[in-house]
Design a protein around this motif. Sequence first.
Motif, PDB file in Angstrom:
ATOM      1  N   TRP A  78       0.838  -1.194   0.000  1.00 57.10           N
ATOM      2  CA  TRP A  78       0.000   0.000   0.000  1.00 57.10           C
ATOM      3  C   TRP A  78       0.881   1.255   0.000  1.00 57.10           C
ATOM      4  N   ARG A  81       2.639   1.928  -3.290  1.00 61.59           N
ATOM      5  CA  ARG A  81       1.808   2.496  -4.339  1.00 61.59           C
ATOM      6  C   ARG A  81       1.751   4.014  -4.194  1.00 61.59           C
ATOM      7  N   TYR A  84       5.140   5.505  -5.007  1.00 61.80           N
ATOM      8  CA  TYR A  84       5.424   5.453  -6.446  1.00 61.80           C
ATOM      9  C   TYR A  84       4.666   6.538  -7.209  1.00 61.80           C
ATOM     10  N   THR A  85       3.371   6.659  -6.930  1.00 56.23           N
ATOM     11  CA  THR A  85       2.604   7.655  -7.684  1.00 56.23           C
ATOM     12  C   THR A  85       3.069   9.065  -7.339  1.00 56.23           C
ATOM     13  N   LEU A  88       6.321   9.711  -9.177  1.00 54.58           N
ATOM     14  CA  LEU A  88       6.093   9.976 -10.602  1.00 54.58           C
ATOM     15  C   LEU A  88       5.528  11.369 -10.812  1.00 54.58           C
ATOM     16  N   SER A 156       0.700  -4.532 -10.494  1.00 58.93           N
ATOM     17  CA  SER A 156      -0.434  -3.978  -9.763  1.00 58.93           C
ATOM     18  C   SER A 156      -0.156  -2.519  -9.397  1.00 58.93           C
ATOM     19  N   ILE A 157       1.105  -2.215  -9.131  1.00 61.05           N
ATOM     20  CA  ILE A 157       1.412  -0.833  -8.779  1.00 61.05           C
ATOM     21  C   ILE A 157       1.405   0.077 -10.002  1.00 61.05           C
ATOM     22  N   MET A 158       1.869  -0.472 -11.113  1.00 57.88           N
ATOM     23  CA  MET A 158       1.897   0.358 -12.320  1.00 57.88           C
ATOM     24  C   MET A 158       0.533   0.441 -12.979  1.00 57.88           C
ATOM     25  N   GLY A 159      -0.360  -0.403 -12.541  1.00 58.50           N
ATOM     26  CA  GLY A 159      -1.685  -0.380 -13.131  1.00 58.50           C
ATOM     27  C   GLY A 159      -1.702  -0.954 -14.538  1.00 58.50           C
TER      28      GLY A 159
ATOM     29  N   THR B  64      -9.279   4.757  -3.083  1.00 57.21           N
ATOM     30  CA  THR B  64      -7.877   5.135  -3.195  1.00 57.21           C
ATOM     31  C   THR B  64      -7.200   4.251  -4.227  1.00 57.21           C
ATOM     32  N   GLU B  65      -7.511   2.980  -4.085  1.00 52.19           N
ATOM     33  CA  GLU B  65      -6.840   2.043  -4.977  1.00 52.19           C
ATOM     34  C   GLU B  65      -7.139   2.353  -6.432  1.00 52.19           C
ATOM     35  N   THR B  68      -5.690   5.684  -7.516  1.00 53.88           N
ATOM     36  CA  THR B  68      -4.232   5.678  -7.742  1.00 53.88           C
ATOM     37  C   THR B  68      -3.926   4.916  -9.016  1.00 53.88           C
ATOM     38  N   HIS B  69      -4.648   3.858  -9.176  1.00 52.81           N
ATOM     39  CA  HIS B  69      -4.414   3.073 -10.384  1.00 52.81           C
ATOM     40  C   HIS B  69      -4.604   3.900 -11.625  1.00 52.81           C
ATOM     41  N   ARG B  71      -4.680   6.951 -11.882  1.00 56.19           N
ATOM     42  CA  ARG B  71      -3.775   8.075 -11.958  1.00 56.19           C
ATOM     43  C   ARG B  71      -2.427   7.619 -12.501  1.00 56.19           C
ATOM     44  N   SER B  72      -1.954   6.533 -11.924  1.00 60.40           N
ATOM     45  CA  SER B  72      -0.627   6.130 -12.356  1.00 60.40           C
ATOM     46  C   SER B  72      -0.670   5.746 -13.825  1.00 60.40           C
TER      47      SER B  72
END
Lengths: 184, 728
Positions: A78, A81, A84-85, A88, A156-159, B64-65, B68-69, B71-72
């Motif tokens: 969590w 994430r 990282y965002t 960026l 999952s973090i980069m989407g 949030t998830e 953020t997703h 957004r990223s």
Amino acid sequence: MLTATATAETDETLAMLAAGGCRTSFAGLIERHYDRIFRLAWRWAGTRDRAEDIAQDVCVKLAHAIGGYRGDAAFTTWLHRIAYTTTLDHIRSGQRMTAYEPSEIERLIDGSASRTTGDAVDGEELWQAVRALPPQQRDAVLLTYGEDMSHAQAASIMGCSEKTVSWHIHEAKKKLKIVLKGVG
Amino acid sequence: MTERDLENLKTLPVPAARADAKRAAMEAALIAFDTAHSGHAPAAGVSQDKTDAPKGNIVPLRQTETSTHKRSFRMLISSRSTQALAASVAAIVIAAPFAFQHLRTDLQGPAVTVITELRSPANAPVYGLDTARQADDGRARSNAADQTIAHEDKLAKSKEDKESFAAARKTAESVAPPPPPMVSSEPPAAAPSNKAEGDMRNVAGKVTPETQKQWHMQSRLGLGTLADATSPVTLPNALPADAMIIAPEEHRDAFAAHDINPVKQVATDPVSTFSIDVDTASYAFVRRALNSGHLPPKDAVRPEEMINYFPYAYPAPESADTPFKPTVTVMPSPWNPTNKLVHIAINGYDIKSAERPRANLVFLMDVSGSMGPQDRLPLVKNALRLLVDQLKPDDTVAIVTYASGSGIALEPTKVSDKAKILTALEQLGAGGSTAGAAGIADAYRLAEAGFDKAAVNRVILATDGDFNVGITDTGELKSFIERKRQSGIFLSILGVGQGNHNDALMQTLAQNGNGTAAYVDTLSEARKVLVEDASSTLFTIAKDVKTQVEWNPARVSEYRLIGYETRALSREDFNNDRVDAGDIGSGHTVTAIYEITPAGAPTLADDLRYGSKTAPAGASSTAAPKAVSNELGFLKLRYKRPNDDTSQLISLPVTDDLAKATMNEVPVEQRFSVAVAAFAQLLKGAPYTQGYTFDDVLALAQPARGDDPFGYRAEFLNLVRLAKSAQP
């Protein structure tokens, strides 16, 4: 600032307590993870000044977001994430605003006594080469190798999907091979 | 090589954060935490009741998830489009040969046994070879690819197999790449014919450096990335050209490069137009570099800013009715015996303290983590303390901070309540901020709240260069500042620290905000900028000051303006009152120096074989009457009073009466400024100073020190000596 109990608790417990409004637990989390956040920021940003700014920003974001933590994901995931965002965000906004000059300027100026950045590190060429990759490839490489994540976690973090991560890494390696060849 | 190198990314040492940065982050986070939880149940207790969801801007995890997703993802896409633009030309051309590379390797694929083990039986995709086929069995292949990856991962998890897997994967990678993300519906490129391949390679070879150059030029010009010029080019996933373009991601001191003003022929280009500039940031930066034993980067040297750093005792105007007075001196050029210098000195009227308008000042202070070191926030705080002592009781001061968010540290307060201001200053620490709206918007809001048409309304931004003030887009920020300028609120910028210093942006913003940009590295410099120059920094006596010189082709064959590269204007902008230009503050002196080649003296450019030797008679309506032969040129200055929208004109012929035969007859003030100009040109590596050396600069400056109460000129002499031994 840290109580004995806070030090002993797991991240998740502290995070849940912080989500409930416990200031001490929140402080404990920041204390425990600041360095990790800073390191992540540094891997992307490359200078200590910027990494510190980013890390502070991440900490503030955490303060606002922690109330939403429900314990259904590992705290570090969590945290990653958000870090990282935020990183960026910083890098992107900085890129938009800065007029760059070739690298000789930094050497000229940074050779001075009052050097404030921490860039003379081992593997400088490697860091530079990685940071010069296209953003998605850079992110994939830094998440998997720098932050030691699996492709799935990075994805999952980069989407994006896991195979996209693999693809980016593959592409990145090809480029790095070319760039680093001269360096040895 | 790469696998091993990449493993290093994890273990390579990362520098440690400074303790005060960590402390600042902790403080900021706790303040934010308290704010976020202030609407919440008794904050002291540990509430376990999770159904009592916190109010305000706390977002539940699920949201949030996803946010953020998204957004990223969005961010990645847009940064990718940035990348696309950086290399868009190269991308189109290069993609094709690249697809071929895949094709070739893939054809070899089935021959290697390892592959059949790792990959599903389906052939690895052959991109772009046959679009129709790809569309047909795209789904099937996608499934196959999924299996492949899943299989790979399963293997990865089994530790026993890890080594052989790694080896196998390595082979596999060298032979066939993993499939591209299937999200992308576009194949990387259409397959070119065999003949095309060769052609493409050639073109690619040519285009890449060109693109790179363009890209560099764009960023050098201060345009930043090309995000605005979005082109519809679809970027293939493979962009080998990127690897060669080392995108400078690191944030260091950034300077925009400008070509040195060239020599111009009077016959073809008789009119020179530029805007006044009273910035001084360049000098402080040059000093810092030299003091540390290094020559400054050439792009950091701006001659006009170095010249204008020094106060000069030029003849002053008698009353505020004529806000400034130009003085022109013609003298021999010290570095070229056949040339002359035309020295234009402008002195702004010095408003006596009693006549000064009230000041409504808002300080916008960067308190982000990097402002911690002594030469940053503590320096700014000390400088502001000094400034507060200089202000009148009726003036107001407000302080807005920004870091992760922005906060108001001090509501507008009259200077008569000095204690309150000093206390607020005292309490500022790196990190003390609350999350909220953009800092710059807050600062302008406060300035507007205390707006007084008769007063000086100014926002002063103190930063180490990272302009995270809420508006991140330079264009947007510029137009915001410009709008506010039109409403009467000006902006000045104080740059501190080193490493993040974003000179180009500071310049742009200050210019758009009718303000000055100054770089402050020591308390004495801060004193100069904020205290000694306070009236000129804070009280504008004339705005949009433009200069135009028309040279007489009968007397002058070539000319060049020293410095002011960033301030060039078009000839027609001179009379256009809507074109913005620089401002002159109370007591400011501004110097502009032209080097001219008198008619008949050796010129750099050959005469035109087919052009007439004299001025094209009648061809140019603005040409001076030929009879006026004692005029070298004609100087015109336009300016507006601070609250006016229409400009006034001052004009003055540059006649032989103004000429001095030798340097010794030139007043010391002018002589010293010429020495600074020479020094700046040497540092810039300017090609027009011939054999002039640092020793010559010393010889010229030494006797011209004049009255130097604060030791600025003595310091300059030291810098020249340092430059002699400095390393490039």
